[in-house]
Design a protein around this motif. Structure first.
Motif, PDB file in Angstrom:
ATOM      1  N   ALA A  85      26.166  16.358  38.586  1.00 57.62           N
ATOM      2  CA  ALA A  85      25.540  17.647  39.161  1.00 57.62           C
ATOM      3  C   ALA A  85      26.934  18.498  39.783  1.00 57.62           C
ATOM      4  CB  ALA A  85      24.951  17.022  40.613  1.00 57.62           C
ATOM      5  N   ILE A  86      26.524  19.661  39.426  1.00 63.03           N
ATOM      6  CA  ILE A  86      27.798  20.340  40.760  1.00 63.03           C
ATOM      7  C   ILE A  86      27.014  21.050  41.761  1.00 63.03           C
ATOM      8  CG2 ILE A  86      28.990  22.819  41.059  1.00 63.03           C
ATOM      9  CD1 ILE A  86      29.491  22.232  37.236  1.00 63.03           C
ATOM     10  N   ILE A  87      26.519  20.210  42.938  1.00 61.29           N
ATOM     11  CA  ILE A  87      25.992  20.952  43.586  1.00 61.29           C
ATOM     12  C   ILE A  87      27.101  21.829  44.790  1.00 61.29           C
ATOM     13  CG2 ILE A  87      25.188  20.184  46.385  1.00 61.29           C
ATOM     14  CD1 ILE A  87      25.683  17.518  43.722  1.00 61.29           C
ATOM     15  N   ALA A  88      26.110  23.432  44.314  1.00 60.02           N
ATOM     16  CA  ALA A  88      27.052  24.699  44.767  1.00 60.02           C
ATOM     17  C   ALA A  88      25.907  25.552  45.910  1.00 60.02           C
ATOM     18  CB  ALA A  88      26.340  25.408  43.333  1.00 60.02           C
ATOM     19  N   TYR A  89      26.319  26.489  46.489  1.00 55.11           N
ATOM     20  CA  TYR A  89      25.639  26.917  47.306  1.00 55.11           C
ATOM     21  C   TYR A  89      25.124  28.961  46.468  1.00 55.11           C
ATOM     22  CZ  TYR A  89      29.613  28.283  49.170  1.00 55.11           C
ATOM     23  OH  TYR A  89      31.166  28.288  49.583  1.00 55.11           O
ATOM     24  N   ASN A  90      23.655  29.396  47.259  1.00 60.28           N
ATOM     25  CA  ASN A  90      24.108  30.253  46.585  1.00 60.28           C
ATOM     26  C   ASN A  90      24.772  31.479  48.208  1.00 60.28           C
ATOM     27  OD1 ASN A  90      23.043  33.056  46.631  1.00 60.28           O
ATOM     28  ND2 ASN A  90      21.238  32.847  45.812  1.00 60.28           N
ATOM     29  N   GLU A  91      25.040  32.402  48.177  1.00 62.32           N
ATOM     30  CA  GLU A  91      25.847  32.849  49.521  1.00 62.32           C
ATOM     31  C   GLU A  91      25.128  34.137  49.733  1.00 62.32           C
ATOM     32  OE1 GLU A  91      30.980  33.372  49.275  1.00 62.32           O
ATOM     33  OE2 GLU A  91      29.930  34.375  47.256  1.00 62.32           O
ATOM     34  N   LYS A  92      24.440  34.608  48.625  1.00 61.86           N
ATOM     35  CA  LYS A  92      22.612  35.046  49.169  1.00 61.86           C
ATOM     36  C   LYS A  92      21.743  34.156  49.541  1.00 61.86           C
ATOM     37  CE  LYS A  92      25.065  39.244  47.039  1.00 61.86           C
ATOM     38  NZ  LYS A  92      25.444  40.291  45.941  1.00 61.86           N
ATOM     39  N   PHE A  93      21.594  33.092  49.918  1.00 63.11           N
ATOM     40  CA  PHE A  93      20.175  32.864  50.123  1.00 63.11           C
ATOM     41  C   PHE A  93      19.352  33.176  50.824  1.00 63.11           C
ATOM     42  CE2 PHE A  93      23.083  31.758  53.259  1.00 63.11           C
ATOM     43  CZ  PHE A  93      21.628  31.005  54.247  1.00 63.11           C
ATOM     44  N   THR A 111      23.357  38.264  56.830  1.00 58.58           N
ATOM     45  CA  THR A 111      23.273  40.009  56.371  1.00 58.58           C
ATOM     46  C   THR A 111      24.236  40.426  57.908  1.00 58.58           C
ATOM     47  OG1 THR A 111      21.667  40.999  57.480  1.00 58.58           O
ATOM     48  CG2 THR A 111      21.618  40.069  55.134  1.00 58.58           C
ATOM     49  N   ASN A 112      24.039  39.570  59.118  1.00 56.99           N
ATOM     50  CA  ASN A 112      25.040  40.812  60.399  1.00 56.99           C
ATOM     51  C   ASN A 112      25.404  39.590  60.484  1.00 56.99           C
ATOM     52  OD1 ASN A 112      23.295  42.981  60.603  1.00 56.99           O
ATOM     53  ND2 ASN A 112      21.956  41.905  61.264  1.00 56.99           N
ATOM     54  N   ASP A 113      26.074  38.364  60.126  1.00 55.76           N
ATOM     55  CA  ASP A 113      27.162  37.555  60.709  1.00 55.76           C
ATOM     56  C   ASP A 113      27.564  36.672  59.402  1.00 55.76           C
ATOM     57  OD1 ASP A 113      28.885  35.101  61.748  1.00 55.76           O
ATOM     58  OD2 ASP A 113      27.452  35.310  63.265  1.00 55.76           O
ATOM     59  N   PRO A 114      28.939  37.606  58.764  1.00 57.69           N
ATOM     60  CA  PRO A 114      28.737  36.859  57.373  1.00 57.69           C
ATOM     61  C   PRO A 114      29.448  35.042  58.246  1.00 57.69           C
ATOM     62  CG  PRO A 114      30.138  38.946  57.105  1.00 57.69           C
ATOM     63  CD  PRO A 114      29.638  38.720  58.492  1.00 57.69           C
ATOM     64  N   LYS A 115      29.910  34.777  58.472  1.00 58.85           N
ATOM     65  CA  LYS A 115      30.291  33.773  59.391  1.00 58.85           C
ATOM     66  C   LYS A 115      29.279  32.611  59.167  1.00 58.85           C
ATOM     67  CE  LYS A 115      33.805  30.235  61.817  1.00 58.85           C
ATOM     68  NZ  LYS A 115      32.437  29.271  61.829  1.00 58.85           N
ATOM     69  N   PHE A 116      28.227  33.041  60.020  1.00 59.20           N
ATOM     70  CA  PHE A 116      26.710  32.303  60.305  1.00 59.20           C
ATOM     71  C   PHE A 116      26.239  32.064  59.058  1.00 59.20           C
ATOM     72  CE2 PHE A 116      22.385  31.985  61.623  1.00 59.20           C
ATOM     73  CZ  PHE A 116      22.797  30.920  62.103  1.00 59.20           C
ATOM     74  N   SER A 117      26.706  32.609  58.615  1.00 60.86           N
ATOM     75  CA  SER A 117      25.529  33.390  56.389  1.00 60.86           C
ATOM     76  C   SER A 117      26.287  32.075  55.741  1.00 60.86           C
ATOM     77  CB  SER A 117      25.573  34.114  55.914  1.00 60.86           C
ATOM     78  OG  SER A 117      25.669  34.090  55.129  1.00 60.86           O
ATOM     79  N   TYR A 118      27.403  31.692  55.813  1.00 62.15           N
ATOM     80  CA  TYR A 118      28.272  31.175  55.170  1.00 62.15           C
ATOM     81  C   TYR A 118      28.281  29.534  55.732  1.00 62.15           C
ATOM     82  CZ  TYR A 118      32.483  27.599  54.037  1.00 62.15           C
ATOM     83  OH  TYR A 118      33.065  26.566  53.723  1.00 62.15           O
TER      84      TYR A 118
END
Length: 196
Positions: A85-93, A111-118
């Motif tokens: 299994a490759i466990i990935a994440y959706n950057e645009k979750f 959307t207003n805080d890229p670091k928080f989103s990551y």
């Protein structure tokens, strides 16, 4: 559901569970992989974001695409395991939040805080990967999570042109208990925990 689960279940999930590096010659059916997801999806994530995306690599041709990204003995482990299994994440979750978290519009937090989103995507996909491990154990499967691989190469091969990024990989199968390594020690409560 407020009662403690059976001792046998606790053993299967935690105290007697082992990381497997060798597998029985027994495939994992698509139905079992679907059952695994149906269990893991109920684990909690921040604002019900569920950022994890999973690629179950079963075919020999797709395994071969994964080999160049693997380090050392992980190549043989992926070769021999029925599924990786490759466990990935959706950057645009956050695009799914109106459906997953309809209470209010939480998208601007991300959307207003890229670091928080990551941070949210990575942390919560890691949680979901752990849920996958325990769902697999609950279904009688063995697991071997690993981070010894080149994320950029996995992303190039499997996720090019998408908003998905790999987090970690985990081999799955019916473990061969006759080939288990001695169990490693764990830290004591006093070494890890503080009650304040």
């Amino acid at each position: 559901m407020t009662k403690t689960i059976a001792k046998e279940s606790i053993q299967q999930l935690f105290t007697e569970a082992r990381t497997h590096h060798f597998w029985q010659n027994k495939p994992i059916s698509e139905q079992t992989l679907r059952e695994l997801y149906e269990l893991m999806k109920w684990g909690p994530t921040s604002v019900n974001s569920a950022p994890a995306r999973i690629v179950f690599v079963r075919s020999e041709s797709e395994k071969a695409r994964l080999y160049p990204a693997l380090m050392g003995s992980n190549i043989e482990q992926v070769k021999s395991a029925p599924v990786t299994a490759i466990i990935a994440y959706n950057e645009k979750f956050y695009e799914d939040l109106p459906r997953l978290f309809p209470s209010y519009d939480a998208r601007p937090f991300f959307t207003n805080d890229p670091k928080f989103s990551y941070d949210t995507a990575f942390r919560n996909s890691s949680l979901q990967g752990a849920y996958l491990i325990f769902a697999a154990r609950a279904l009688g499967l063995g697991v071997c999570p690993m981070s010894g691989f080149d994320n950029a190469e996995v992303d190039r091969v499997f996720f090019s042109g998408t908003a998905l990024k790999s987090n970690f990989i985990c081999t799955l199968g019916y473990g061969d208990s006759s080939k288990l390594y001695p169990r490693g020690p764990r830290l004591a409560f006093e070494e890890v925990c503080t009650i304040v």
